[in-house]
Motif scaffolding. Sequence first.
Motif, PDB file in Angstrom:
ATOM      1  N   LYS A 157       0.826  -1.197   0.000  1.00  0.00           N
ATOM      2  CA  LYS A 157       0.000   0.000   0.000  1.00  0.00           C
ATOM      3  C   LYS A 157       0.866   1.254   0.000  1.00  0.00           C
ATOM      4  N   ALA A 158       1.912   1.253   0.819  1.00  0.00           N
ATOM      5  CA  ALA A 158       2.797   2.416   0.898  1.00  0.00           C
ATOM      6  C   ALA A 158       3.514   2.643  -0.433  1.00  0.00           C
ATOM      7  N   SER A 159       4.003   1.561  -1.041  1.00  0.00           N
ATOM      8  CA  SER A 159       4.695   1.667  -2.316  1.00  0.00           C
ATOM      9  C   SER A 159       3.746   2.123  -3.423  1.00  0.00           C
ATOM     10  N   ASP A 160       2.535   1.587  -3.402  1.00  0.00           N
ATOM     11  CA  ASP A 160       1.520   1.956  -4.385  1.00  0.00           C
ATOM     12  C   ASP A 160       1.249   3.460  -4.344  1.00  0.00           C
ATOM     13  N   LEU A 161       1.051   4.008  -3.156  1.00  0.00           N
ATOM     14  CA  LEU A 161       0.770   5.438  -3.021  1.00  0.00           C
ATOM     15  C   LEU A 161       1.945   6.293  -3.489  1.00  0.00           C
ATOM     16  N   LYS A 162       3.167   5.879  -3.135  1.00  0.00           N
ATOM     17  CA  LYS A 162       4.350   6.628  -3.568  1.00  0.00           C
ATOM     18  C   LYS A 162       4.459   6.630  -5.090  1.00  0.00           C
ATOM     19  N   ASN A 163       4.139   5.498  -5.722  1.00  0.00           N
ATOM     20  CA  ASN A 163       4.213   5.416  -7.181  1.00  0.00           C
ATOM     21  C   ASN A 163       3.136   6.263  -7.843  1.00  0.00           C
ATOM     22  N   ARG A 164       1.962   6.332  -7.225  1.00  0.00           N
ATOM     23  CA  ARG A 164       0.906   7.196  -7.768  1.00  0.00           C
ATOM     24  C   ARG A 164       1.323   8.657  -7.689  1.00  0.00           C
ATOM     25  N   VAL A 165       1.886   9.043  -6.562  1.00  0.00           N
ATOM     26  CA  VAL A 165       2.354  10.428  -6.404  1.00  0.00           C
ATOM     27  C   VAL A 165       3.418  10.741  -7.449  1.00  0.00           C
ATOM     28  N   ALA A 166       4.362   9.816  -7.645  1.00  0.00           N
ATOM     29  CA  ALA A 166       5.428  10.026  -8.627  1.00  0.00           C
ATOM     30  C   ALA A 166       4.856  10.182 -10.029  1.00  0.00           C
ATOM     31  N   LEU A 167       3.869   9.356 -10.377  1.00  0.00           N
ATOM     32  CA  LEU A 167       3.250   9.431 -11.694  1.00  0.00           C
ATOM     33  C   LEU A 167       2.574  10.785 -11.893  1.00  0.00           C
ATOM     34  N   VAL A 168       1.860  11.246 -10.875  1.00  0.00           N
ATOM     35  CA  VAL A 168       1.177  12.542 -10.961  1.00  0.00           C
ATOM     36  C   VAL A 168       2.193  13.667 -11.114  1.00  0.00           C
ATOM     37  N   ASN A 169       3.212  13.654 -10.272  1.00  0.00           N
ATOM     38  CA  ASN A 169       4.156  14.772 -10.235  1.00  0.00           C
ATOM     39  C   ASN A 169       5.104  14.812 -11.426  1.00  0.00           C
ATOM     40  N   GLU A 170       5.242  13.700 -12.132  1.00  0.00           N
ATOM     41  CA  GLU A 170       6.078  13.706 -13.329  1.00  0.00           C
ATOM     42  C   GLU A 170       5.287  14.113 -14.573  1.00  0.00           C
ATOM     43  N   THR A 171       3.988  14.290 -14.441  1.00  0.00           N
ATOM     44  CA  THR A 171       3.128  14.641 -15.576  1.00  0.00           C
ATOM     45  C   THR A 171       3.008  16.158 -15.697  1.00  0.00           C
ATOM     46  N   PRO A 172       3.495  16.752 -16.795  1.00  0.00           N
ATOM     47  CA  PRO A 172       3.398  18.207 -16.956  1.00  0.00           C
ATOM     48  C   PRO A 172       1.938  18.672 -17.015  1.00  0.00           C
ATOM     49  N   ASN A 173       1.669  19.825 -16.416  1.00  0.00           N
ATOM     50  CA  ASN A 173       0.333  20.449 -16.450  1.00  0.00           C
ATOM     51  C   ASN A 173      -0.761  19.518 -15.937  1.00  0.00           C
ATOM     52  N   ALA A 174      -0.447  18.753 -14.918  1.00  0.00           N
ATOM     53  CA  ALA A 174      -1.386  17.745 -14.420  1.00  0.00           C
ATOM     54  C   ALA A 174      -2.479  18.349 -13.547  1.00  0.00           C
ATOM     55  N   ILE A 175      -3.631  17.716 -13.606  1.00  0.00           N
ATOM     56  CA  ILE A 175      -4.704  17.901 -12.636  1.00  0.00           C
ATOM     57  C   ILE A 175      -5.091  16.502 -12.167  1.00  0.00           C
ATOM     58  N   LEU A 176      -4.997  16.258 -10.888  1.00  0.00           N
ATOM     59  CA  LEU A 176      -5.309  14.942 -10.334  1.00  0.00           C
ATOM     60  C   LEU A 176      -6.792  14.831 -10.018  1.00  0.00           C
ATOM     61  N   VAL A 177      -7.400  13.744 -10.503  1.00  0.00           N
ATOM     62  CA  VAL A 177      -8.800  13.444 -10.205  1.00  0.00           C
ATOM     63  C   VAL A 177      -8.839  12.025  -9.649  1.00  0.00           C
ATOM     64  N   SER A 178      -8.963  11.908  -8.333  1.00  0.00           N
ATOM     65  CA  SER A 178      -8.922  10.598  -7.685  1.00  0.00           C
ATOM     66  C   SER A 178     -10.349  10.135  -7.387  1.00  0.00           C
ATOM     67  N   ILE A 179     -10.672   8.915  -7.818  1.00  0.00           N
ATOM     68  CA  ILE A 179     -12.026   8.374  -7.706  1.00  0.00           C
ATOM     69  C   ILE A 179     -12.076   7.345  -6.576  1.00  0.00           C
ATOM     70  N   HIS A 180     -13.015   7.552  -5.653  1.00  0.00           N
ATOM     71  CA  HIS A 180     -13.159   6.665  -4.495  1.00  0.00           C
ATOM     72  C   HIS A 180     -14.627   6.450  -4.151  1.00  0.00           C
ATOM     73  N   GLN A 181     -14.854   5.535  -3.182  1.00  0.00           N
ATOM     74  CA  GLN A 181     -16.174   5.321  -2.589  1.00  0.00           C
ATOM     75  C   GLN A 181     -16.042   5.503  -1.087  1.00  0.00           C
ATOM     76  N   ASN A 182     -17.078   6.056  -0.491  1.00  0.00           N
ATOM     77  CA  ASN A 182     -17.065   6.356   0.929  1.00  0.00           C
ATOM     78  C   ASN A 182     -17.694   5.220   1.738  1.00  0.00           C
ATOM     79  N   SER A 183     -17.563   5.298   3.048  1.00  0.00           N
ATOM     80  CA  SER A 183     -18.206   4.324   3.941  1.00  0.00           C
ATOM     81  C   SER A 183     -18.347   4.931   5.324  1.00  0.00           C
ATOM     82  N   LEU A 184     -19.535   4.803   5.891  1.00  0.00           N
ATOM     83  CA  LEU A 184     -19.803   5.297   7.243  1.00  0.00           C
ATOM     84  C   LEU A 184     -20.790   4.336   7.912  1.00  0.00           C
TER      85      LEU A 184
END
Length: 244
Positions: free
Chosen positions: A111-138
């Motif tokens: 999980k930790a490695s996955d998140l770091k790789n996602r951050v790296a992918l986002v930050n290496e992309t010029p002119n990026a806008i991040l749109v992260s899709i999730h589902q909630n739970s309560l």
Amino acid sequence: MFIAVKRKDLILYGLIVLFFLCSLLCIACPPELPVFSPLETSGVVYVIDAGHGGEDGGALSADGVKESGINLAVARKVELLLRFLGAGTRMTRTDDVSIYSDGAETLRQKKASDLKNRVALVNETPNAILVSIHQNSLPSASSVHGAQAFYGAVGESGVLASSVQEMLNQSVNIGNEKCEKKIDPSIYLMKNAACPAILVECGFLSNAAETRLLQEPSHQTKLAVAIAAGLLDADTRETERETP
């Protein structure tokens, strides 16, 4: 106000029609090319992040529905629609996988490695806008339902979330309207993304009725259209402000 609402309605309903055309036309077109480019966008690249994946299923409904699969289904539709309309796109994952690096062995390490790789992918992309899709739970309040946009601290994140939230309220939240909110600063991906970023919680897996709805392709399409429409409306307004 009347003009603004009519503008958003036009974009929303127009994108619904275009989405179905896109689904048909993309069958015969190379996946790396847009089918149609009717909008002048500001040159941003939307990084569409389907949260979780692989061994990390994310939130879980009472009857065992994993968040990760719904995230991917909605993310794919958002990406397809944006690309069809000529916008630059990139996805953090396109299959039910976790994108951790070699050497990660335990679930926590993955999980930790996955998140770091996602951050790296986002930050290496010029002119990026991040749109992260999730589902909630309560689980403590199983009647709570609806889609909500959260935003990071960089640039026009709040403007993007506000525009997406308006579209969600007009389409999937009717009678249950919500306001966009600033994301909790502990959320690793949003905290470390160096670009404007929003996270969309599409619904609550702790609500049985909404869990069933979130698995329906037609509802996933409505969510995708609302998200794409909100992003593009914010983008075109920003482009208009910058044009002398």
